[in-house]
Design a protein around this motif. Structure first.
Motif: not given
Lengths: 234, 234
Positions: A67-77, A165-167
């Motif tokens: 959950g540290l990065i978000d991925t948009l399919p076929n697009r940016s991450t 980590d989130e903290g």
DNA sequence: TGCATATTATTTGTCGACAACAATTATGCA
DNA sequence: TGCATAATTGTTGTCGACAAATAATATGCA
């Protein structure tokens, strides 16, 4: 001297590349070197680390899994945003994990665990003495993580470390300018916690951990109320 | 007609391959179609799904991140073993998550959540009536997962769903021969839990969830004591 | 025969290239 | 000019092939 050129420096152990990228990217995200919303470009990283996109992508898949990065399919991450709207769920989980890991540490710790815990506490005290806010964040997390390890429940330590980590990310938002410091009181509370763990007093451990955790949550909420650099992508 | 051949059937949407492999492999692991210790061969999977090793590896990386498979560097990768030695840590975590998710559901649920929860409860009751042990496992997990969703804490639902998955694997070990059935009592307890959630009685929700969870743990431990097909790689 | 070394085989890790998809810019027509 | 459509660009997803590492097998020497 074609591919045995000693200066071609492909001298990197097979399989170490993924870990290297993962570790460094993870640190940069948690330290807000890469703030929430930062775009992550695979080819850019590939050039930076001088390797192909394949190991880069593997590291990104792992980071996405946490959950540290978000991925948009076929697009940016991009670097995952911090969910300020549901911050209370974070606090609820953090307090509960403080409690249960400290309680279990009192129950299941071994002698050698206390050595490690005390070492981390010494680091934390040193950071407080030096008024080094960033070091306080890191050493405090390490201290409680060590306590959780002594509790020997992988399910709890897994969630707890994720919360820590989130903290770390949340606290960095406010402490990057060294404008504040965590109080000496936390050092004393840590000492008390160590004592009850060593005494194997589960109830006292639970009680002290609750108070300690709620102190910290209150501290963070105070920072929020005071307002801060919230010009960050939600 | 070279690569526009309509019969070449590469008709698979770009990016769906990873999810397909991930979902199917995950199900096969949780259903013990792939028992713990089963070797996972990348090229074999690539042939089976008629795709290259790249998306296969991505699915495997994600499964490894959830602890469902273990990877030996440069060597084989296989289905993760079930840690019978530390089963008590699993029970501890499961009971606590039962409690906290049910408590939060009583606190934060909305009207539409109860609809979903009641639907899952109906499925569970039907499975009990039919004495379908495997269906009981699945519907019971779905019921409690729905309650957790109503509690609206992503940290807790994340851990809880992971625990329910692991529980699915453990229970399948003993219930695959349909030789036993979960008692009607669980159906009644579920009804009571729904009632206190709807009444927003957090304390009662906590209390009932505790009793219910410990019932289930006791049930599982009884199965262990009675012995079962433990000829599985540790 | 017994054991150390060398060879082969199998599987994973990495690479460079190409194709697909989405956003952006350019083009054409009213 | 305004808008729909078409080319362009940039990024991700997938592929086939090669290289490295380990395990299995074979070879040679005492």
């Amino acid at each position: 001297m074609t591919d045995t050129d000693p200066n071609s420096t492909p001298e990197r152990k097979r399989g170490s590349g993924v870990k290297m990228v993962y570790d460094l990217l993870r640190d940069e995200i948690l330290d807000l070197v890469l703030p929430p919303g930062s775009p992550i470009d695979e080819v850019q990283l590939a050039e930076r680390f001088k390797m192909s996109r394949t190991p880069i992508r593997e590291a990104l898949v792992r980071l996405a899994g946490e959950g540290l990065i978000d991925t948009l399919p076929n697009r940016s991450t991009m670097v995952a945003s911090i969910d300020f709207l549901n911050m209370h769920t974070f606090f609820d989980a953090l307090v509960l994990m403080y409690r249960v890991t400290t309680r279990l540490a009192a129950q299941y710790h071994r002698a050698e665990d206390l050595q490690v815990i005390r070492a981390h506490q010494a680091d934390f005290a040193a950071a407080v003495a030096a008024q080094d806010a960033l070091a306080m964040i890191a050493t405090n997390a390490a201290f409680h993580s060590a306590i959780a390890e002594a509790g020997r429940n992988a399910y709890f330590t897994g969630l707890f470390n994720r919360l820590l980590d989130e903290g770390r990310r949340i606290l960095r938002l406010y402490y990057q300018s060294y404008e504040d410091r965590l109080p000496q009181r936390f050092v004393d509370e840590h000492e008390d916690i160590i004592a009850v763990i060593a005494a194997r007093d589960s109830e006292a451990a639970d009680r002290l951990a609750t108070i300690h955790a709620e102190q910290i949550v209150q501290q963070i909420q105070k920072l929020f109320a005071r307002g801060g650099k919230l010009d960050i992508a939600l």
